[in-house]
Design an enzyme around this catalytic site. Structure first.
Site, PDB file in Angstrom:
ATOM      1  N   HIS A   9      33.961  65.487  77.335  1.00  0.00           N
ATOM      2  CA  HIS A   9      33.075  64.852  78.320  1.00  0.00           C
ATOM      3  C   HIS A   9      33.833  64.649  79.632  1.00  0.00           C
ATOM      4  CE1 HIS A   9      29.525  62.350  79.337  1.00  0.00           C
ATOM      5  NE2 HIS A   9      30.379  61.545  79.959  1.00  0.00           N
TER       6      HIS A   9
ATOM      7  N   MET B  95      27.617  62.045  87.987  1.00  0.00           N
ATOM      8  CA  MET B  95      27.149  60.775  88.553  1.00  0.00           C
ATOM      9  C   MET B  95      27.282  60.896  90.062  1.00  0.00           C
ATOM     10  SD  MET B  95      28.936  58.402  85.694  1.00  0.00           S
ATOM     11  CE  MET B  95      29.944  59.793  85.196  1.00  0.00           C
TER      12      MET B  95
ATOM     13  N   GLY C 258      35.431  56.940  75.614  1.00  0.00           N
ATOM     14  CA  GLY C 258      36.646  57.091  76.413  1.00  0.00           C
ATOM     15  C   GLY C 258      37.739  56.188  75.891  1.00  0.00           C
TER      16      GLY C 258
ATOM     17  N   ASP D  92      33.559  63.223  83.440  1.00  0.00           N
ATOM     18  CA  ASP D  92      32.790  62.325  84.306  1.00  0.00           C
ATOM     19  C   ASP D  92      33.057  62.622  85.773  1.00  0.00           C
ATOM     20  OD1 ASP D  92      31.372  60.483  82.497  1.00  0.00           O
ATOM     21  OD2 ASP D  92      33.389  59.969  81.803  1.00  0.00           O
TER      22      ASP D  92
ATOM     23  N   SER E  17      35.612  61.182  76.370  1.00  0.00           N
ATOM     24  CA  SER E  17      35.613  61.164  77.833  1.00  0.00           C
ATOM     25  C   SER E  17      37.046  61.152  78.354  1.00  0.00           C
ATOM     26  CB  SER E  17      34.886  59.924  78.354  1.00  0.00           C
ATOM     27  OG  SER E  17      35.146  59.791  79.745  1.00  0.00           O
TER      28      SER E  17
ATOM     29  N   ASP F 116      26.562  56.801  75.997  1.00  0.00           N
ATOM     30  CA  ASP F 116      27.816  56.804  76.763  1.00  0.00           C
ATOM     31  C   ASP F 116      28.026  55.415  77.346  1.00  0.00           C
ATOM     32  OD1 ASP F 116      29.954  57.367  78.439  1.00  0.00           O
ATOM     33  OD2 ASP F 116      28.830  58.729  79.762  1.00  0.00           O
TER      34      ASP F 116
ATOM     35  N   GLY G 252      30.976  52.028  76.292  1.00  0.00           N
ATOM     36  CA  GLY G 252      31.274  50.965  75.333  1.00  0.00           C
ATOM     37  C   GLY G 252      31.114  51.394  73.886  1.00  0.00           C
TER      38      GLY G 252
ATOM     39  N   GLY H  34      30.024  54.312  86.129  1.00  0.00           N
ATOM     40  CA  GLY H  34      31.035  54.137  87.177  1.00  0.00           C
ATOM     41  C   GLY H  34      32.444  53.933  86.653  1.00  0.00           C
ATOM     42  N   PHE H  35      32.559  53.288  85.506  1.00  0.00           N
ATOM     43  CA  PHE H  35      33.903  52.975  85.009  1.00  0.00           C
ATOM     44  C   PHE H  35      33.958  53.041  83.486  1.00  0.00           C
ATOM     45  CE2 PHE H  35      33.227  50.909  89.047  1.00  0.00           C
ATOM     46  CZ  PHE H  35      34.373  51.249  89.754  1.00  0.00           C
ATOM     47  N   GLY H  36      35.126  53.403  82.980  1.00  0.00           N
ATOM     48  CA  GLY H  36      35.365  53.321  81.542  1.00  0.00           C
ATOM     49  C   GLY H  36      35.696  51.887  81.152  1.00  0.00           C
ATOM     50  N   GLY H  37      35.706  51.635  79.851  1.00  0.00           N
ATOM     51  CA  GLY H  37      36.180  50.344  79.339  1.00  0.00           C
ATOM     52  C   GLY H  37      35.241  49.173  79.503  1.00  0.00           C
TER      53      GLY H  37
ATOM     54  N   MET I  61      22.599  55.862  79.064  1.00  0.00           N
ATOM     55  CA  MET I  61      23.801  55.099  79.433  1.00  0.00           C
ATOM     56  C   MET I  61      23.724  53.717  78.788  1.00  0.00           C
ATOM     57  SD  MET I  61      25.785  57.019  81.152  1.00  0.00           S
ATOM     58  CE  MET I  61      27.020  55.750  81.474  1.00  0.00           C
TER      59      MET I  61
ATOM     60  N   MET J 255      32.226  61.714  89.539  1.00  0.00           N
ATOM     61  CA  MET J 255      31.687  60.602  90.343  1.00  0.00           C
ATOM     62  C   MET J 255      32.000  60.830  91.816  1.00  0.00           C
ATOM     63  SD  MET J 255      32.736  57.344  87.991  1.00  0.00           S
ATOM     64  CE  MET J 255      32.750  57.439  86.199  1.00  0.00           C
TER      65      MET J 255
ATOM     66  N   HIS K 238      29.162  65.376  83.076  1.00  0.00           N
ATOM     67  CA  HIS K 238      28.245  64.273  83.410  1.00  0.00           C
ATOM     68  C   HIS K 238      28.347  63.998  84.902  1.00  0.00           C
ATOM     69  CE1 HIS K 238      27.354  59.677  82.701  1.00  0.00           C
ATOM     70  NE2 HIS K 238      26.401  60.273  83.382  1.00  0.00           N
TER      71      HIS K 238
HETATM   72  C1  DX5 Z   1      31.049  55.686  82.642  1.00  0.00           C
HETATM   73  C2  DX5 Z   1      31.269  57.075  82.120  1.00  0.00           C
HETATM   74  C3  DX5 Z   1      31.720  57.126  80.715  1.00  0.00           C
HETATM   75  C4  DX5 Z   1      33.044  56.430  80.459  1.00  0.00           C
HETATM   76  C5  DX5 Z   1      32.954  55.843  79.081  1.00  0.00           C
HETATM   77  O1  DX5 Z   1      30.352  55.736  83.817  1.00  0.00           O
HETATM   78  O2  DX5 Z   1      30.066  57.840  82.194  1.00  0.00           O
HETATM   79  O3  DX5 Z   1      31.737  58.439  80.185  1.00  0.00           O
HETATM   80  O4  DX5 Z   1      34.152  57.271  80.518  1.00  0.00           O
HETATM   81  O5  DX5 Z   1      34.088  55.082  78.830  1.00  0.00           O
HETATM   82  P1  DX5 Z   1      34.172  54.021  77.652  1.00  0.00           P
HETATM   83  O6  DX5 Z   1      33.912  54.784  76.369  1.00  0.00           O
HETATM   84  O7  DX5 Z   1      35.555  53.504  77.755  1.00  0.00           O
HETATM   85  O8  DX5 Z   1      33.114  52.996  77.892  1.00  0.00           O
HETATM   86 ZN    ZN Z   2      30.024  59.823  81.110  1.00  0.00          ZN
END
Ligand code: DX5
Ligand code: ZN
Length: 212
Positions: A33, A68, A194, A35, A8, A172, A174, A142-145, A137, A37, A66
């Site tokens: 990937h 969202m 990601g 994202d 991602s 997708d 964590g 909404g957010f990475g990490g 999911m 949003m 993806h």
């Molecule tokens: C979250 C995104 C993911 C995100 C994953 O809403 O859809 O694709 O980038 O990030 P990690 O792998 O850091 O959880």
């Molecule tokens: Zn995603």
């Protein structure tokens, strides 16, 4: 079916996006990937059509988009024309699932549908026959990490049992070497990651550790 790794770019450096895309491409990633949003379906704003269009020019990797966003049907054609190879919309954002799947397929793009943590596997089983990809999911989108939610991954065995042989079951949120193993044991065959890939310090190692 071998495991499809889809890094991602949400965790990449947007000021050096081409460099960061080439890094995962060279490290053996299968897909990229992206994202998207909109600040409505999820509380964050990221990438739109012009960025996908620019990414298309710098890589041959399949673009795994993806969405969202609310009203995804309004933008499907534009993302397809920008070069998306897979378009995944959210089940929770759409009323007429068959219509949107047919629209995506009519543009020569693989059709994916994603489910948020609160959506049960039972609710979507009827759509599996028409999908190319089902994205489970494993965090709130909404957010990475964010931290992996094990109970989301527990939806996978039922989906796997009811799926056609060619369905790609993607996870997708964590995903790292440890949570990847949990998901693949349940039956996932595509992993999005990601932070684990981009913040690891060793992208090649991170990708190969997801694969094994
Ligand atoms: C979250 C995104 C993911 C995100 C994953 O809403 O859809 O694709 O980038 O990030 P990690 O792998 O850091 O959880
Ligand atoms: Zn995603």
């Amino acid at each position: 079916m071998s495991i499809i790794i889809s890094p991602s770019i949400l965790s990449a450096d947007f000021a050096n996006l081409e460099r960061d895309i080439k890094l995962v491409e060279k490290a053996g990633a299968d897909w990229l990937h992206i994202d998207v949003m909109d600040g409505h379906f999820v509380p964050n704003i990221t990438i739109g059509v012009p960025v996908v269009n620019s990414i298309r020019k710098v890589t041959d990797m399949p673009l795994d988009v993806h969405l969202m966003i609310e009203n995804p049907e309004k933008y499907i054609k534009q993302f397809a024309q920008a070069g998306a190879d897979i378009i995944t919309f959210h089940y929770e954002a759409v009323d007429d699932i068959e219509h949107i799947v047919n629209l995506i397929k009519s543009l020569g793009v693989k059709a994916g549908m994603s489910i948020k943590p609160a959506t049960a596997a039972q609710d979507i089983l009827q759509y599996l026959p028409i999908l190319d990809l089902l994205l489970v999911m494993t965090v709130e989108p909404g957010f990475g990490g964010q931290k992996f939610m094990q109970d989301c991954a527990e939806k996978i065995p039922l989906i796997k049992e009811k799926a056609h042989n060619n369905l790609i079951i993607q996870v997708d949120g964590g995903i790292n070497a440890e949570t990847a193993r949990i998901c693949t044991q349940y039956g996932a065959n595509s992993l999005v990651a990601g932070n684990y890939i981009y913040k690891s310090g060793d992208i090649s190692y991170a990708i190969s550790s997801l694969r094994n």
